[in-house]
Design a protein around this motif. Sequence first.
Motif, PDB file in Angstrom:
ATOM      1  N   MET A   1      -1.033 -12.342   0.729  1.00 41.46           N
ATOM      2  CA  MET A   1      -1.376 -12.545  -0.691  1.00 41.46           C
ATOM      3  C   MET A   1      -1.592 -11.186  -1.333  1.00 41.46           C
ATOM      4  O   MET A   1      -2.291 -10.342  -0.813  1.00 41.46           O
ATOM      5  N   SER A   2      -0.965 -10.964  -2.452  1.00 39.42           N
ATOM      6  CA  SER A   2      -1.105  -9.676  -3.130  1.00 39.42           C
ATOM      7  C   SER A   2      -1.611  -9.893  -4.538  1.00 39.42           C
ATOM      8  O   SER A   2      -1.121 -10.745  -5.256  1.00 39.42           O
ATOM      9  N   ARG A   3      -2.641  -9.136  -4.899  1.00 38.33           N
ATOM     10  CA  ARG A   3      -3.195  -9.198  -6.240  1.00 38.33           C
ATOM     11  C   ARG A   3      -2.965  -7.862  -6.923  1.00 38.33           C
ATOM     12  O   ARG A   3      -2.780  -6.840  -6.280  1.00 38.33           O
ATOM     13  N   THR A   4      -3.016  -7.857  -8.235  1.00 40.06           N
ATOM     14  CA  THR A   4      -2.816  -6.618  -8.985  1.00 40.06           C
ATOM     15  C   THR A   4      -3.999  -5.696  -8.787  1.00 40.06           C
ATOM     16  O   THR A   4      -5.136  -6.097  -8.949  1.00 40.06           O
ATOM     17  N   THR A   5      -3.726  -4.469  -8.427  1.00 39.41           N
ATOM     18  CA  THR A   5      -4.770  -3.475  -8.234  1.00 39.41           C
ATOM     19  C   THR A   5      -4.973  -2.695  -9.518  1.00 39.41           C
ATOM     20  O   THR A   5      -4.028  -2.194 -10.100  1.00 39.41           O
ATOM     21  N   THR A   6      -6.225  -2.590  -9.937  1.00 40.56           N
ATOM     22  CA  THR A   6      -6.544  -1.832 -11.139  1.00 40.56           C
ATOM     23  C   THR A   6      -7.217  -0.534 -10.748  1.00 40.56           C
ATOM     24  O   THR A   6      -8.321  -0.539 -10.236  1.00 40.56           O
ATOM     25  N   ALA A   7      -6.545   0.573 -10.938  1.00 41.43           N
ATOM     26  CA  ALA A   7      -7.126   1.878 -10.625  1.00 41.43           C
ATOM     27  C   ALA A   7      -7.937   2.366 -11.804  1.00 41.43           C
ATOM     28  O   ALA A   7      -7.489   2.291 -12.936  1.00 41.43           O
ATOM     29  N   PRO A   8      -9.123   2.868 -11.605  1.00 46.56           N
ATOM     30  CA  PRO A   8      -9.980   3.353 -12.683  1.00 46.56           C
ATOM     31  C   PRO A   8      -9.521   4.700 -13.195  1.00 46.56           C
ATOM     32  O   PRO A   8      -8.789   5.416 -12.533  1.00 46.56           O
ATOM     33  N   GLY A   9      -9.645   4.960 -14.776  1.00 51.07           N
ATOM     34  CA  GLY A   9      -9.296   6.211 -15.525  1.00 51.07           C
ATOM     35  C   GLY A   9      -8.826   7.171 -14.538  1.00 51.07           C
ATOM     36  O   GLY A   9      -7.714   6.834 -14.312  1.00 51.07           O
ATOM     37  N   ARG A 146      -3.917  -1.654   3.207  1.00 57.53           N
ATOM     38  CA  ARG A 146      -3.226  -2.948   3.076  1.00 57.53           C
ATOM     39  C   ARG A 146      -4.202  -4.046   2.690  1.00 57.53           C
ATOM     40  O   ARG A 146      -3.893  -4.901   1.853  1.00 57.53           O
ATOM     41  N   VAL A 147      -5.380  -4.033   3.303  1.00 58.57           N
ATOM     42  CA  VAL A 147      -6.409  -5.016   2.943  1.00 58.57           C
ATOM     43  C   VAL A 147      -6.785  -4.852   1.472  1.00 58.57           C
ATOM     44  O   VAL A 147      -6.902  -5.828   0.728  1.00 58.57           O
ATOM     45  N   ALA A 148      -6.971  -3.606   1.045  1.00 61.56           N
ATOM     46  CA  ALA A 148      -7.357  -3.352  -0.337  1.00 61.56           C
ATOM     47  C   ALA A 148      -6.302  -3.862  -1.317  1.00 61.56           C
ATOM     48  O   ALA A 148      -6.630  -4.438  -2.360  1.00 61.56           O
ATOM     49  N   ALA A 149      -5.042  -3.644  -0.993  1.00 61.18           N
ATOM     50  CA  ALA A 149      -3.978  -4.129  -1.869  1.00 61.18           C
ATOM     51  C   ALA A 149      -4.011  -5.647  -1.975  1.00 61.18           C
ATOM     52  O   ALA A 149      -3.853  -6.208  -3.066  1.00 61.18           O
ATOM     53  N   ASP A 150      -4.225  -6.326  -0.853  1.00 57.80           N
ATOM     54  CA  ASP A 150      -4.241  -7.785  -0.855  1.00 57.80           C
ATOM     55  C   ASP A 150      -5.485  -8.352  -1.522  1.00 57.80           C
ATOM     56  O   ASP A 150      -5.467  -9.490  -2.004  1.00 57.80           O
ATOM     57  N   GLY A 152      -6.921  -6.798  -4.124  1.00 63.98           N
ATOM     58  CA  GLY A 152      -7.010  -6.278  -5.478  1.00 63.98           C
ATOM     59  C   GLY A 152      -8.133  -5.286  -5.649  1.00 63.98           C
ATOM     60  O   GLY A 152      -8.703  -5.154  -6.734  1.00 63.98           O
ATOM     61  N   ALA A 153      -8.472  -4.567  -4.577  1.00 65.27           N
ATOM     62  CA  ALA A 153      -9.569  -3.597  -4.619  1.00 65.27           C
ATOM     63  C   ALA A 153      -9.206  -2.422  -5.515  1.00 65.27           C
ATOM     64  O   ALA A 153      -8.041  -2.048  -5.634  1.00 65.27           O
ATOM     65  N   HIS A 154     -10.227  -1.807  -6.120  1.00 66.69           N
ATOM     66  CA  HIS A 154      -9.942  -0.695  -7.026  1.00 66.69           C
ATOM     67  C   HIS A 154      -9.832   0.625  -6.298  1.00 66.69           C
ATOM     68  O   HIS A 154      -9.394   1.625  -6.897  1.00 66.69           O
ATOM     69  N   ALA A 155     -10.176   0.686  -4.993  1.00 68.58           N
ATOM     70  CA  ALA A 155     -10.032   1.920  -4.226  1.00 68.58           C
ATOM     71  C   ALA A 155     -10.311   1.642  -2.760  1.00 68.58           C
ATOM     72  O   ALA A 155     -10.918   0.624  -2.409  1.00 68.58           O
ATOM     73  N   VAL A 156      -9.857   2.569  -1.910  1.00 66.80           N
ATOM     74  CA  VAL A 156     -10.217   2.597  -0.491  1.00 66.80           C
ATOM     75  C   VAL A 156     -11.000   3.877  -0.250  1.00 66.80           C
ATOM     76  O   VAL A 156     -10.534   4.977  -0.574  1.00 66.80           O
ATOM     77  N   THR A 188      -0.022   5.279  -1.898  1.00 65.17           N
ATOM     78  CA  THR A 188       0.925   5.400  -3.001  1.00 65.17           C
ATOM     79  C   THR A 188       1.829   4.178  -3.068  1.00 65.17           C
ATOM     80  O   THR A 188       2.082   3.623  -4.149  1.00 65.17           O
ATOM     81  N   THR A 189       2.325   3.745  -1.914  1.00 66.77           N
ATOM     82  CA  THR A 189       3.188   2.565  -1.872  1.00 66.77           C
ATOM     83  C   THR A 189       2.443   1.322  -2.356  1.00 66.77           C
ATOM     84  O   THR A 189       2.993   0.494  -3.088  1.00 66.77           O
ATOM     85  N   ALA A 190       1.168   1.207  -1.961  1.00 67.71           N
ATOM     86  CA  ALA A 190       0.371   0.036  -2.325  1.00 67.71           C
ATOM     87  C   ALA A 190      -0.192   0.130  -3.740  1.00 67.71           C
ATOM     88  O   ALA A 190      -0.635  -0.880  -4.294  1.00 67.71           O
TER      89      ALA A 190
END
Length: 343
Positions: A1-9, A146-150, A152-156, A188-190
């Motif tokens: 399952m992949s959710r959209t990741t929102t990176a902060p400013g 990979r976990v963070a991408a799935d 939708g985490a904002h960072a690792v 970068t890929t994720a």
Amino acid sequence: MSRTTTAPGHSAETASRAVSDPPGISAEPATAPLPDAPAVTPLRFGYGTNGLADLRLDDALALLADLGYDGVGLTLDHMHLDPLAPDLAARTERLARRLDELGLGVTVETGARYVLDPRRKHGPSLLDPDPDDRARRVDLLIRAVRVAADLGAHAVHCFSGITPPGTDPDTAWDRLAEALTPVLEAATTAGVPLAVEPEPGHLLATLADFDRLRRTLGDPEHLGLTLDIGHCQCLEPLSPADCIRAAAPWLRHVQIEDMRRGIHEHLPFGDGEIDFPPVLAALSAAGYQGLTVVELPRHSHAGPHFAEHSLPFLRSAEAAATGSPLLVPPHGDPSATPEGSTS
């Protein structure tokens, strides 16, 4: 399952390392806001699962949602989404659904003490002499991406580790840059920022050290900073608020707790020396949109108590700093109920 990741400013230890002004992070506080940053950004608070280690993960998440937190700092560990156990992808998918149900954001943190080695705290590290050991840490960080991408985490989040005995600094820096390269490629890929934390006693301990790493790696887009507010109080030449202003362009994750100058001991709010309204005002003014996560790993024995009392403290400090409405009624002194109390 992949959710959209929102990176902060963590027993107390004396921080004896001498520091100097960061070469690429000026000791003069930044005065210009980030591009397109609003004058006041509402802050989003979370609590770290490393401070709720005695709770099942679902119980911890439900507690934080009930208390009004915006998110969670998820430390991948044997008791909370074990990154080395079978069916990680399926377990991550179930967790993503649960986070959505509860309305919680998430940062993935990788500071579990013994997840890779039951005998060595935080071992092996990215600096170990054995390349196979370094590869085990790299593999963990790529799993975390990979976990963070799935989720939708904002960072690792990650850190360098302590320089091994007998290793000269240049060799240690070379190992760190080499080890982080495949992790950054995965990030970068994720599309998930990798947020490196300056940690007292580690090779990368200060904002100046982060700037050295950033320049060594060519300032990659997905390399960011985890700023621990207590660590700023502990050993940086700048105040915590000025650290935020200086590091704002690279800020991707924030950890927060109280601390005293020169002593690396994570303390409940009010037990240290930090003046929090200026800290939260600086975060808001910087336009920071990620989670600000309470980091009290050595208070896990009373985790629900400290989770309950930390959020009102932070919301009160935010209201004092920004003039925003106080959204959470205060619960009193965060240290009012000691361990063993029946109150």
